[in-house]
Design a protein around this motif. Structure first.
Motif, mmCIF file in Angstrom:
data_model
loop_
_atom_site.group_PDB
_atom_site.id
_atom_site.type_symbol
_atom_site.label_atom_id
_atom_site.label_comp_id
_atom_site.label_asym_id
_atom_site.label_seq_id
_atom_site.Cartn_x
_atom_site.Cartn_y
_atom_site.Cartn_z
ATOM 1 N N GLU A 92 0.790 -1.224 0.145
ATOM 2 C CA GLU A 92 0.014 0.064 0.023
ATOM 3 C C GLU A 92 0.950 1.188 0.103
ATOM 4 O O GLU A 92 0.580 2.239 -0.751
ATOM 5 N N GLY A 94 1.137 3.741 -2.999
ATOM 6 C CA GLY A 94 0.835 5.178 -2.624
ATOM 7 C C GLY A 94 1.738 6.201 -3.043
ATOM 8 O O GLY A 94 1.337 7.327 -3.621
ATOM 9 N N VAL A 95 3.023 6.057 -2.977
ATOM 10 C CA VAL A 95 4.082 6.962 -3.167
ATOM 11 C C VAL A 95 4.030 6.905 -4.764
ATOM 12 O O VAL A 95 4.104 8.094 -5.148
ATOM 13 N N ARG A 109 1.632 6.405 -7.176
ATOM 14 C CA ARG A 109 0.194 6.682 -7.822
ATOM 15 C C ARG A 109 0.146 8.582 -7.096
ATOM 16 O O ARG A 109 -0.197 9.095 -7.930
ATOM 17 N N THR A 110 0.427 8.663 -5.872
ATOM 18 C CA THR A 110 0.512 10.436 -5.475
ATOM 19 C C THR A 110 1.604 10.994 -6.443
ATOM 20 O O THR A 110 1.038 12.356 -6.574
ATOM 21 N N ALA A 111 2.495 10.483 -6.837
ATOM 22 C CA ALA A 111 3.544 11.140 -7.661
ATOM 23 C C ALA A 111 2.957 11.331 -8.922
ATOM 24 O O ALA A 111 3.682 11.833 -9.876
ATOM 25 N N GLY A 112 1.951 10.542 -9.538
ATOM 26 C CA GLY A 112 1.379 10.772 -10.912
ATOM 27 C C GLY A 112 1.499 9.666 -11.729
ATOM 28 O O GLY A 112 1.292 9.613 -12.999
ATOM 29 N N ASP A 167 -1.872 3.977 -12.885
ATOM 30 C CA ASP A 167 -1.977 2.680 -12.196
ATOM 31 C C ASP A 167 -1.126 1.449 -12.791
ATOM 32 O O ASP A 167 -0.606 0.771 -12.175
ATOM 33 N N HIS A 212 8.284 8.713 -16.119
ATOM 34 C CA HIS A 212 6.981 9.241 -15.570
ATOM 35 C C HIS A 212 6.466 10.173 -16.429
ATOM 36 O O HIS A 212 7.047 10.600 -17.406
#
Length: 145
Positions: free
Chosen positions: A43, A47-48, A50-53, A56, A141
């Motif tokens: 998780e 989370g890191v 997905r939060t960074a953009g 998925d 990214h």
């Protein structure tokens, strides 16, 4: 430039933890348990990412590579640490006894790099492999141009 999105510290701590507990590294390298600590790590890393953009699909692929690389190096390094000291010393000596004496006409690259090679092979390749993985993830990214 996109900053590193999976903190290097997570990988280094995971590797260090398994170095301290080599038997756990050998067991964990090929098992998924679904236990509390494991699910928190999954998780947290997702989370890191997905939060960074990261989308998925890419977040999952980076997570997979990150975790498998950490566990594979941990198992390999743990196996080396589990060797008796005499076996570790004999293996280290191979670099000098064999590679250090290879003729430069047949092995010019080994000869040129030998001092660096012999010194570097004493340690785990994991920290640099982690740097490479993180640099590759940053290059993938969506905002990387």
């Amino acid at each position: 430039m996109v900053e590193r999105v999976v903190p290097e510290g997570i990988g280094l701590r995971l590797h260090a933890r398994y170095q301290a507990h080599p038997q756990a590294a050998l067991l964990a390298a090929h098992r998924t348990t679904g236990r509390t600590h494991e699910t928190r790590v999954v998780e947290g890393i997702l989370g890191v990412l997905r939060t960074a953009g990261f989308p998925d699909g890419l977040a999952v692929r980076i997570y997979h590579a990150f975790v498998d690389q950490a566990l594979a190096f941990a198992a390999q390094d743990a196996a080396a640490l589990a060797l008796p000291s005499t076996a570790r010393e004999a293996e280290a000596e191979v670099w000098h006894a064999v590679y250090g004496k290879l003729p430069p006409d047949t092995h010019p690259h080994v000869g040129a790099a030998f001092p660096l090679l012999a010194a570097d092979m004493r340690d785990s390749g994991y920290p640099f492999a982690l740097e490479l993985l993180l640099a590759g993830a940053a290059a993938l990214h969506p905002r990387a141009e």
